[in-house]
Design a protein around this motif. Structure first.
Motif, PDB file in Angstrom:
ATOM      1  N   THR A   1     -17.450  -1.454 -17.160  1.00 40.37           N
ATOM      2  CA  THR A   1     -18.381  -2.496 -17.607  1.00 40.37           C
ATOM      3  C   THR A   1     -19.672  -1.911 -18.148  1.00 40.37           C
ATOM      4  O   THR A   1     -20.519  -2.647 -18.632  1.00 40.37           O
ATOM      5  CB  THR A   1     -18.736  -3.461 -16.454  1.00 40.37           C
ATOM      6  N   ASP A   2     -19.816  -0.598 -18.036  1.00 44.20           N
ATOM      7  CA  ASP A   2     -21.020   0.053 -18.546  1.00 44.20           C
ATOM      8  C   ASP A   2     -20.670   1.433 -19.105  1.00 44.20           C
ATOM      9  O   ASP A   2     -19.614   1.980 -18.802  1.00 44.20           O
ATOM     10  CB  ASP A   2     -22.089   0.165 -17.457  1.00 44.20           C
ATOM     11  N   GLU A   3     -21.564   1.952 -19.923  1.00 41.87           N
ATOM     12  CA  GLU A   3     -21.309   3.239 -20.563  1.00 41.87           C
ATOM     13  C   GLU A   3     -21.430   4.419 -19.604  1.00 41.87           C
ATOM     14  O   GLU A   3     -20.924   5.500 -19.885  1.00 41.87           O
ATOM     15  CB  GLU A   3     -22.245   3.412 -21.755  1.00 41.87           C
ATOM     16  N   SER A   4     -22.071   4.239 -18.472  1.00 44.74           N
ATOM     17  CA  SER A   4     -22.206   5.326 -17.501  1.00 44.74           C
ATOM     18  C   SER A   4     -20.919   5.519 -16.688  1.00 44.74           C
ATOM     19  O   SER A   4     -20.799   6.481 -15.945  1.00 44.74           O
ATOM     20  CB  SER A   4     -23.367   5.045 -16.546  1.00 44.74           C
ATOM     21  N   HIS A   5     -19.999   4.583 -16.823  1.00 45.52           N
ATOM     22  CA  HIS A   5     -18.732   4.599 -16.079  1.00 45.52           C
ATOM     23  C   HIS A   5     -18.967   4.591 -14.568  1.00 45.52           C
ATOM     24  O   HIS A   5     -18.248   5.233 -13.813  1.00 45.52           O
ATOM     25  CB  HIS A   5     -17.860   5.778 -16.495  1.00 45.52           C
ATOM     26  N   GLN A   6     -19.955   3.829 -14.149  1.00 45.12           N
ATOM     27  CA  GLN A   6     -20.264   3.667 -12.733  1.00 45.12           C
ATOM     28  C   GLN A   6     -19.733   2.347 -12.185  1.00 45.12           C
ATOM     29  O   GLN A   6     -19.528   2.227 -10.984  1.00 45.12           O
ATOM     30  CB  GLN A   6     -21.780   3.736 -12.508  1.00 45.12           C
ATOM     31  N   HIS A   7     -19.549   1.355 -13.058  1.00 43.24           N
ATOM     32  CA  HIS A   7     -19.133   0.032 -12.605  1.00 43.24           C
ATOM     33  C   HIS A   7     -17.911  -0.412 -13.400  1.00 43.24           C
ATOM     34  O   HIS A   7     -17.866  -0.260 -14.618  1.00 43.24           O
ATOM     35  CB  HIS A   7     -20.281  -0.978 -12.785  1.00 43.24           C
ATOM     36  N   ALA A   8     -16.958  -0.978 -12.690  1.00 41.03           N
ATOM     37  CA  ALA A   8     -15.715  -1.407 -13.319  1.00 41.03           C
ATOM     38  C   ALA A   8     -15.407  -2.850 -12.947  1.00 41.03           C
ATOM     39  O   ALA A   8     -15.961  -3.393 -11.993  1.00 41.03           O
ATOM     40  CB  ALA A   8     -14.564  -0.502 -12.889  1.00 41.03           C
ATOM     41  N   GLU A   9     -14.513  -3.432 -13.725  1.00 41.69           N
ATOM     42  CA  GLU A   9     -13.956  -4.755 -13.433  1.00 41.69           C
ATOM     43  C   GLU A   9     -12.463  -4.584 -13.232  1.00 41.69           C
ATOM     44  O   GLU A   9     -11.849  -3.674 -13.804  1.00 41.69           O
ATOM     45  CB  GLU A   9     -14.173  -5.702 -14.608  1.00 41.69           C
ATOM     46  N   TYR A  10     -11.893  -5.491 -12.454  1.00 41.32           N
ATOM     47  CA  TYR A  10     -10.480  -5.403 -12.104  1.00 41.32           C
ATOM     48  C   TYR A  10      -9.815  -6.762 -12.246  1.00 41.32           C
ATOM     49  O   TYR A  10     -10.453  -7.794 -12.095  1.00 41.32           O
ATOM     50  CB  TYR A  10     -10.327  -4.928 -10.649  1.00 41.32           C
ATOM     51  N   ARG A  11      -8.517  -6.733 -12.475  1.00 44.42           N
ATOM     52  CA  ARG A  11      -7.685  -7.942 -12.406  1.00 44.42           C
ATOM     53  C   ARG A  11      -6.261  -7.497 -12.104  1.00 44.42           C
ATOM     54  O   ARG A  11      -5.887  -6.349 -12.297  1.00 44.42           O
ATOM     55  CB  ARG A  11      -7.770  -8.767 -13.681  1.00 44.42           C
ATOM     56  N   ILE A  12      -5.481  -8.435 -11.635  1.00 43.58           N
ATOM     57  CA  ILE A  12      -4.092  -8.136 -11.300  1.00 43.58           C
ATOM     58  C   ILE A  12      -3.317  -7.893 -12.591  1.00 43.58           C
ATOM     59  O   ILE A  12      -3.554  -8.556 -13.592  1.00 43.58           O
ATOM     60  CB  ILE A  12      -3.462  -9.286 -10.459  1.00 43.58           C
ATOM     61  N   GLY A  13      -2.440  -6.916 -12.559  1.00 37.48           N
ATOM     62  CA  GLY A  13      -1.579  -6.681 -13.706  1.00 37.48           C
ATOM     63  C   GLY A  13      -0.460  -7.706 -13.712  1.00 37.48           C
ATOM     64  O   GLY A  13      -0.023  -8.176 -12.655  1.00 37.48           O
ATOM     65  N   ASP A  14       0.028  -8.084 -14.882  1.00 33.44           N
ATOM     66  CA  ASP A  14       1.036  -9.148 -14.903  1.00 33.44           C
ATOM     67  C   ASP A  14       2.455  -8.657 -14.649  1.00 33.44           C
ATOM     68  O   ASP A  14       3.337  -9.453 -14.384  1.00 33.44           O
ATOM     69  CB  ASP A  14       0.962  -9.991 -16.183  1.00 33.44           C
ATOM     70  N   LYS A  15       2.705  -7.367 -14.678  1.00 34.63           N
ATOM     71  CA  LYS A  15       4.071  -6.866 -14.515  1.00 34.63           C
ATOM     72  C   LYS A  15       4.667  -7.229 -13.146  1.00 34.63           C
ATOM     73  O   LYS A  15       5.832  -7.572 -13.050  1.00 34.63           O
ATOM     74  CB  LYS A  15       4.105  -5.354 -14.715  1.00 34.63           C
ATOM     75  N   TYR A  16       3.864  -7.145 -12.093  1.00 25.85           N
ATOM     76  CA  TYR A  16       4.353  -7.424 -10.739  1.00 25.85           C
ATOM     77  C   TYR A  16       3.720  -8.664 -10.114  1.00 25.85           C
ATOM     78  O   TYR A  16       3.915  -8.950  -8.938  1.00 25.85           O
ATOM     79  CB  TYR A  16       4.092  -6.219  -9.829  1.00 25.85           C
ATOM     80  N   GLU A  17       2.970  -9.407 -10.894  1.00 22.46           N
ATOM     81  CA  GLU A  17       2.224 -10.547 -10.354  1.00 22.46           C
ATOM     82  C   GLU A  17       3.127 -11.561  -9.657  1.00 22.46           C
ATOM     83  O   GLU A  17       2.833 -12.002  -8.539  1.00 22.46           O
ATOM     84  CB  GLU A  17       1.429 -11.229 -11.467  1.00 22.46           C
ATOM     85  N   ASP A  18       4.225 -11.945 -10.276  1.00 22.83           N
ATOM     86  CA  ASP A  18       5.104 -12.957  -9.675  1.00 22.83           C
ATOM     87  C   ASP A  18       5.680 -12.478  -8.346  1.00 22.83           C
ATOM     88  O   ASP A  18       5.732 -13.237  -7.375  1.00 22.83           O
ATOM     89  CB  ASP A  18       6.242 -13.331 -10.630  1.00 22.83           C
ATOM     90  N   GLU A  19       6.106 -11.223  -8.309  1.00 25.30           N
ATOM     91  CA  GLU A  19       6.668 -10.690  -7.069  1.00 25.30           C
ATOM     92  C   GLU A  19       5.618 -10.641  -5.947  1.00 25.30           C
ATOM     93  O   GLU A  19       5.905 -10.982  -4.806  1.00 25.30           O
ATOM     94  CB  GLU A  19       7.231  -9.281  -7.322  1.00 25.30           C
ATOM     95  N   LEU A  20       4.399 -10.259  -6.293  1.00 24.79           N
ATOM     96  CA  LEU A  20       3.318 -10.240  -5.299  1.00 24.79           C
ATOM     97  C   LEU A  20       2.994 -11.647  -4.812  1.00 24.79           C
ATOM     98  O   LEU A  20       2.788 -11.870  -3.616  1.00 24.79           O
ATOM     99  CB  LEU A  20       2.062  -9.585  -5.892  1.00 24.79           C
ATOM    100  N   ARG A  21       2.958 -12.608  -5.712  1.00 27.03           N
ATOM    101  CA  ARG A  21       2.685 -13.993  -5.313  1.00 27.03           C
ATOM    102  C   ARG A  21       3.750 -14.492  -4.343  1.00 27.03           C
ATOM    103  O   ARG A  21       3.440 -15.142  -3.341  1.00 27.03           O
ATOM    104  CB  ARG A  21       2.613 -14.913  -6.528  1.00 27.03           C
ATOM    105  N   GLU A  22       4.994 -14.189  -4.628  1.00 30.39           N
ATOM    106  CA  GLU A  22       6.088 -14.603  -3.722  1.00 30.39           C
ATOM    107  C   GLU A  22       5.921 -13.963  -2.350  1.00 30.39           C
ATOM    108  O   GLU A  22       6.097 -14.625  -1.323  1.00 30.39           O
ATOM    109  CB  GLU A  22       7.440 -14.210  -4.319  1.00 30.39           C
ATOM    110  N   TYR A  23       5.595 -12.690  -2.328  1.00 31.52           N
ATOM    111  CA  TYR A  23       5.441 -11.985  -1.056  1.00 31.52           C
ATOM    112  C   TYR A  23       4.305 -12.585  -0.215  1.00 31.52           C
ATOM    113  O   TYR A  23       4.496 -12.881   0.963  1.00 31.52           O
ATOM    114  CB  TYR A  23       5.163 -10.500  -1.313  1.00 31.52           C
ATOM    115  N   PHE A  24       3.143 -12.778  -0.833  1.00 35.75           N
ATOM    116  CA  PHE A  24       1.998 -13.272  -0.082  1.00 35.75           C
ATOM    117  C   PHE A  24       2.124 -14.769   0.258  1.00 35.75           C
ATOM    118  O   PHE A  24       1.522 -15.222   1.225  1.00 35.75           O
ATOM    119  CB  PHE A  24       0.685 -13.005  -0.825  1.00 35.75           C
ATOM    120  N   ALA A  25       2.900 -15.500  -0.491  1.00 35.92           N
ATOM    121  CA  ALA A  25       3.107 -16.923  -0.188  1.00 35.92           C
ATOM    122  C   ALA A  25       4.107 -17.105   0.943  1.00 35.92           C
ATOM    123  O   ALA A  25       4.084 -18.111   1.646  1.00 35.92           O
ATOM    124  CB  ALA A  25       3.595 -17.670  -1.433  1.00 35.92           C
ATOM    125  N   GLY A  26       4.978 -16.123   1.118  1.00 30.87           N
ATOM    126  CA  GLY A  26       6.069 -16.228   2.083  1.00 30.87           C
ATOM    127  C   GLY A  26       5.670 -15.939   3.453  1.00 30.87           C
ATOM    128  O   GLY A  26       6.110 -16.270   4.448  1.00 30.87           O
TER     129      GLY A  26
END
Length: 107
Positions: free
Chosen positions: A82-107
């Motif tokens: 999120t900055d040029e100093s590479h000190q701060h980052a943003e994250y989000r879930i990747g979509d490749k395994y999202e459905d499988e993770l949702r099933e696991y945590f919902a179960g």
């Protein structure tokens, strides 16, 4: 469409911090979250001891790279600076395994 599958030992390797991290990323529905906010939510919502300093989340990604591969880590959790100093980052879930993770945590 073929289904992607997480490695067989993936869930056995989930620590409480890794579980909280993934659950928060799933909760924000594909939106980006700054590392500082993500770490705070892990403390507030899950009662975990998470360092305040940048790099705490990337350490978890490093575990996935070590255990599996860099590609796997990037498919699991997307990250961007999120900055040029590479000190701060943003994250989000990747979509490749999202459905499988949702099933696991919902179960």
């Amino acid at each position: 469409m073929p289904r992607n599958h997480l490695p067989n030992d993936f869930y056995e390797r989930l620590s409480p911090k890794k579980e909280a991290l993934l659950q928060i990323l799933l909760d924000i529905e594909g939106e980006w979250i700054r590392g500082v906010e993500l770490r705070q939510r892990m403390r507030d919502e899950y009662g975990l001891s998470v360092p305040e300093k940048p790099g705490a989340i990337s350490a978890h990604q490093g575990h996935y790279t070590k255990w599996y591969s860099k590609g796997f880590s990037r498919d699991l959790i997307n990250a961007r600076w999120t900055d040029e100093s590479h000190q701060h980052a943003e994250y989000r879930i990747g979509d490749k395994y999202e459905d499988e993770l949702r099933e696991y945590f919902a179960g």
